[in-house]
Design a protein around this motif. Structure first.
Motif, mmCIF file in Angstrom:
data_model
loop_
_atom_site.group_PDB
_atom_site.id
_atom_site.type_symbol
_atom_site.label_atom_id
_atom_site.label_comp_id
_atom_site.label_asym_id
_atom_site.label_seq_id
_atom_site.Cartn_x
_atom_site.Cartn_y
_atom_site.Cartn_z
ATOM 1 N N GLU A 257 0.827 -1.208 0.000
ATOM 2 C CA GLU A 257 0.000 0.000 0.000
ATOM 3 C C GLU A 257 0.860 1.257 0.000
ATOM 4 O O GLU A 257 0.704 2.164 0.817
ATOM 5 C CB GLU A 257 -0.994 -0.011 1.166
ATOM 6 C CG GLU A 257 -1.987 -1.167 1.083
ATOM 7 C CD GLU A 257 -3.118 -1.050 2.081
ATOM 8 O OE1 GLU A 257 -2.990 -0.263 3.035
ATOM 9 O OE2 GLU A 257 -4.130 -1.735 1.900
ATOM 10 N N SER A 258 1.794 1.286 -0.927
ATOM 11 C CA SER A 258 2.652 2.453 -1.089
ATOM 12 C C SER A 258 2.880 2.708 -2.578
ATOM 13 O O SER A 258 2.721 1.813 -3.409
ATOM 14 C CB SER A 258 3.990 2.263 -0.363
ATOM 15 O OG SER A 258 4.673 1.131 -0.862
ATOM 16 N N ILE A 259 3.245 3.946 -2.902
ATOM 17 C CA ILE A 259 3.558 4.354 -4.271
ATOM 18 C C ILE A 259 4.966 4.943 -4.266
ATOM 19 O O ILE A 259 5.269 5.838 -3.485
ATOM 20 C CB ILE A 259 2.552 5.398 -4.793
ATOM 21 C CG1 ILE A 259 1.127 4.843 -4.740
ATOM 22 C CG2 ILE A 259 2.898 5.798 -6.218
ATOM 23 C CD1 ILE A 259 0.060 5.874 -5.094
ATOM 24 N N VAL A 260 5.821 4.435 -5.132
ATOM 25 C CA VAL A 260 7.218 4.867 -5.213
ATOM 26 C C VAL A 260 7.498 5.305 -6.650
ATOM 27 O O VAL A 260 7.069 4.650 -7.602
ATOM 28 C CB VAL A 260 8.184 3.744 -4.808
ATOM 29 C CG1 VAL A 260 9.635 4.210 -4.907
ATOM 30 C CG2 VAL A 260 7.871 3.241 -3.402
ATOM 31 N N MET A 261 8.204 6.419 -6.804
ATOM 32 C CA MET A 261 8.662 6.872 -8.115
ATOM 33 C C MET A 261 10.138 7.233 -8.009
ATOM 34 O O MET A 261 10.560 7.834 -7.018
ATOM 35 C CB MET A 261 7.855 8.080 -8.603
ATOM 36 C CG MET A 261 6.367 7.823 -8.756
ATOM 37 S SD MET A 261 5.450 9.277 -9.351
ATOM 38 C CE MET A 261 5.998 9.329 -11.062
ATOM 39 N N GLU A 262 10.927 6.871 -9.028
ATOM 40 C CA GLU A 262 12.350 7.179 -8.989
ATOM 41 C C GLU A 262 12.915 7.295 -10.398
ATOM 42 O O GLU A 262 12.407 6.700 -11.333
ATOM 43 C CB GLU A 262 13.114 6.123 -8.184
ATOM 44 C CG GLU A 262 12.834 4.681 -8.567
ATOM 45 C CD GLU A 262 13.792 4.092 -9.593
ATOM 46 O OE1 GLU A 262 14.622 4.847 -10.149
ATOM 47 O OE2 GLU A 262 13.696 2.884 -9.845
ATOM 48 N N ARG A 263 13.958 8.109 -10.509
ATOM 49 C CA ARG A 263 14.706 8.212 -11.759
ATOM 50 C C ARG A 263 16.164 8.522 -11.426
ATOM 51 O O ARG A 263 16.480 9.071 -10.363
ATOM 52 C CB ARG A 263 14.141 9.293 -12.668
ATOM 53 C CG ARG A 263 14.281 10.705 -12.136
ATOM 54 C CD ARG A 263 13.875 11.742 -13.176
ATOM 55 N NE ARG A 263 13.940 13.092 -12.624
ATOM 56 C CZ ARG A 263 15.056 13.805 -12.522
ATOM 57 N NH1 ARG A 263 16.202 13.286 -12.932
ATOM 58 N NH2 ARG A 263 15.042 15.024 -12.001
ATOM 59 N N THR A 264 17.065 8.203 -12.342
ATOM 60 C CA THR A 264 18.494 8.424 -12.153
ATOM 61 C C THR A 264 18.989 9.458 -13.141
ATOM 62 O O THR A 264 18.748 9.336 -14.349
ATOM 63 C CB THR A 264 19.279 7.112 -12.343
ATOM 64 O OG1 THR A 264 18.784 6.135 -11.428
ATOM 65 C CG2 THR A 264 20.763 7.324 -12.099
ATOM 66 N N ASP A 265 19.677 10.489 -12.643
ATOM 67 C CA ASP A 265 20.279 11.505 -13.504
ATOM 68 C C ASP A 265 21.570 10.969 -14.117
ATOM 69 O O ASP A 265 22.129 9.961 -13.677
ATOM 70 C CB ASP A 265 20.585 12.773 -12.710
ATOM 71 C CG ASP A 265 19.334 13.585 -12.421
ATOM 72 O OD1 ASP A 265 18.375 13.481 -13.217
ATOM 73 O OD2 ASP A 265 19.315 14.310 -11.411
ATOM 74 N N THR A 266 22.060 11.690 -15.128
ATOM 75 C CA THR A 266 23.290 11.264 -15.801
ATOM 76 C C THR A 266 24.496 11.322 -14.876
ATOM 77 O O THR A 266 25.478 10.618 -15.088
ATOM 78 C CB THR A 266 23.549 12.145 -17.033
ATOM 79 O OG1 THR A 266 23.561 13.524 -16.643
ATOM 80 C CG2 THR A 266 22.446 11.939 -18.083
ATOM 81 N N ASP A 267 24.434 12.164 -13.844
ATOM 82 C CA ASP A 267 25.564 12.266 -12.910
ATOM 83 C C ASP A 267 25.461 11.266 -11.768
ATOM 84 O O ASP A 267 26.247 11.310 -10.820
ATOM 85 C CB ASP A 267 25.676 13.684 -12.350
ATOM 86 C CG ASP A 267 24.445 14.099 -11.552
ATOM 87 O OD1 ASP A 267 23.490 13.292 -11.467
ATOM 88 O OD2 ASP A 267 24.436 15.222 -11.019
ATOM 89 N N VAL A 271 16.414 10.796 -8.012
ATOM 90 C CA VAL A 271 15.328 11.484 -7.321
ATOM 91 C C VAL A 271 14.193 10.486 -7.113
ATOM 92 O O VAL A 271 13.839 9.733 -8.014
ATOM 93 C CB VAL A 271 14.837 12.722 -8.100
ATOM 94 C CG1 VAL A 271 14.381 12.353 -9.500
ATOM 95 C CG2 VAL A 271 13.715 13.405 -7.353
ATOM 96 N N MET A 272 13.662 10.454 -5.903
ATOM 97 C CA MET A 272 12.660 9.445 -5.538
ATOM 98 C C MET A 272 11.584 10.070 -4.672
ATOM 99 O O MET A 272 11.853 10.948 -3.848
ATOM 100 C CB MET A 272 13.328 8.296 -4.778
ATOM 101 C CG MET A 272 12.363 7.261 -4.208
ATOM 102 S SD MET A 272 13.209 5.923 -3.311
ATOM 103 C CE MET A 272 13.947 5.037 -4.676
ATOM 104 N N SER A 273 10.356 9.640 -4.846
ATOM 105 C CA SER A 273 9.270 10.007 -3.933
ATOM 106 C C SER A 273 8.619 8.732 -3.422
ATOM 107 O O SER A 273 8.504 7.744 -4.149
ATOM 108 C CB SER A 273 8.229 10.895 -4.625
ATOM 109 O OG SER A 273 7.583 10.209 -5.675
ATOM 110 N N VAL A 274 8.224 8.759 -2.152
ATOM 111 C CA VAL A 274 7.586 7.620 -1.500
ATOM 112 C C VAL A 274 6.365 8.130 -0.751
ATOM 113 O O VAL A 274 6.462 9.124 -0.023
ATOM 114 C CB VAL A 274 8.546 6.923 -0.504
ATOM 115 C CG1 VAL A 274 7.855 5.745 0.165
ATOM 116 C CG2 VAL A 274 9.823 6.485 -1.203
ATOM 117 N N CYS A 275 5.234 7.475 -0.900
ATOM 118 C CA CYS A 275 4.053 7.924 -0.176
ATOM 119 C C CYS A 275 3.072 6.775 0.008
ATOM 120 O O CYS A 275 3.190 5.715 -0.610
ATOM 121 C CB CYS A 275 3.363 9.065 -0.919
ATOM 122 S SG CYS A 275 2.299 8.529 -2.262
ATOM 123 N N THR A 276 2.131 6.998 0.893
ATOM 124 C CA THR A 276 0.964 6.140 1.009
ATOM 125 C C THR A 276 -0.272 7.027 0.947
ATOM 126 O O THR A 276 -0.308 8.082 1.576
ATOM 127 C CB THR A 276 0.946 5.328 2.310
ATOM 128 O OG1 THR A 276 -0.284 4.586 2.384
ATOM 129 C CG2 THR A 276 1.053 6.211 3.539
#
Length: 398
Positions: A257-267, A271-276
């Motif tokens: 019961e959680s939502i996670v989003m993430e991405r990786t920069d070239t360096d 960046v990530m977000s976590v929530c319920t």
């Protein structure tokens, strides 16, 4: 009318993006006196975002036992939104209603002219009325507003252009209009049915040429435990965790019961977000004075990471298989758009976690740089998942 929604003739069963049992209009009336709202017994329903630009909507739906309902009807649904791209996933679509078909609506649009065209797999259709049924591994179609759809592995996609009659929302008097509509037909009493389709909002001809051949996203998982999608243009991976998630890649585990989003920069920064979206309320009433409660979530990351600064509610702990993020999702507070004294219209800020890998691997027990920035946008946490359209009331699984 520019959106395609006009009440005259609107089929209240077919809200775009919704999964519904297509009922006769009299059976759509609310069985509850004094309210047009119905609450979902499941708590997982809401949305999250990453950097305020891209987001996810998710819900687990279970229908109650009421008049004209189908008790136990279930669906796991998610929408992944990246720029002008939307990925729709559904799994576990299950009910025992043998009388009426279950559908997922792609679009329903009022037609200004019967001659408006729909394109299906490269063929233009301007006939009126029109009644098509298509299916297969990959179906491409466009609506009358210039939006482009790709439907994957659907047994039947029905596409119509026709005159429709439906009751007025106040007087119940019949009203008529011409509409273009498309929907996935799951059949009667589906068992663990599923769907996958993408909507590209008014893409260019160049984009359409590319999308006909190749998707702009990759579905990494779609089952009743998790929906996971990677957007190829932004590099964002979104995780909808209905249950406890385990997988490969950066996110190895995540609390249910959680939502996670993430991405990786070239360096190397991530960046990530976590929530319920759970409000944490124990009182089961339509309105309540009870305050929402903080909820703790955990995300296990592959590799060694550390916080570059301390932020309330976020902790990184060394783990024998990686780094464990412990996140306390703050209790909700009244949102600026709340009205009256209702206490269940809330939002809470979500942390955007910026993480940076070390340039060289240190000792196995050591951690590398992990920085945190609260740059997320407010999250509206939705306490119910049944939406009622009035007065011709409609139960839909958004």
């Amino acid at each position: 009318a520019a959106s395609g929604f006009v009440q005259e003739g609107w089929d209240w069963n077919r809200v775009p993006g919704a999964t519904t049992i297509h009922l006769p209009y009299p059976e759509l009336e609310s069985p509850l006196p004094g309210t047009l709202m119905e609450r979902n017994p499941e708590r997982f329903s809401g949305a999250s975002s990453l950097e305020g630009r891209n987001g996810i909507l998710a819900l687990h739906f279970v229908e109650k036992d009421r008049k004209n309902f189908t008790p136990g009807a279930t669906a796991y649904k998610s929408v992944f939104c990246f720029d002008n791209r939307m990925g729709f996933l559904g799994s576990g679509i299950d009910n025992d209603n043998q009388a009426y078909p279950t559908e997922t609506t792609l679009f329903q649009l009022r037609m200004d002219s019967p001659a408006e065209q729909i394109e299906v797999d490269g063929e233009l259709y301007d006939a009126f009325p029109l009644n098509l049924s298509k299916g297969g591994e990959r179906l491409a179609l466009s609506d009358t507003k210039g939006n482009f759809y790709v439907v994957k592995n659907a047994a039947a996609v029905n596409i119509t252009k026709k005159e429709q009659t439906s009751p007025n929302d106040k007087t119940r008097a019949p009203q008529t209009g011409n509409f273009a509509t498309a929907w996935i037909d799951h059949g009667r009493a589906p068992k663990q049915a599923a769907y996958e389709y993408a909507v590209y909002i008014q893409p260019t001809n160049k984009e359409i040429t590319r999308l006909i051949k190749k998707d702009g996203y990759e579905v990494l998982r779609r089952d009743n435990t998790a929906h996971v999608v990677k957007d190829l243009a932004t590099g964002i991976t979104g995780y909808v965790c209905f249950g406890e998630y385990t997988g490969q890649g950066l996110v190895r585990k995540a609390t249910g019961e959680s939502i996670v989003m993430e991405r990786t920069d070239t360096d190397g920064q991530v960046v990530m977000s976590v929530c319920t979206p759970d409000l944490g309320l124990t009182e089961k009433t339509y309105t309540t004075r009870q305050e929402s409660r903080p909820i703790e979530k955990e995300v296990l990351l592959d590799g060694a990471w550390e916080l570059a600064a301390q932020y309330p509610g976020v902790e990184a702990v060394s783990h024998d298989t990686g780094t464990l993020l412990k996140i306390t999702c703050p209790a909700a507070t009244d949102s600026p758009w709340s009205s009256g004294s209702r206490r269940n219209n809330h939002f809470h800020p979500q942390p955007d976690l910026f993480m940076k890998k070390a340039l060289k691997r240190m000792a196995a027990a050591a951690l590398v740089t992990l920085s945190v920035l609260r740059g997320g946008t407010p999250l509206r946490r939705t306490p119910w998942t049944d939406a009622w359209l009035t007065p011709t009331v409609h139960r839909w699984w958004a």
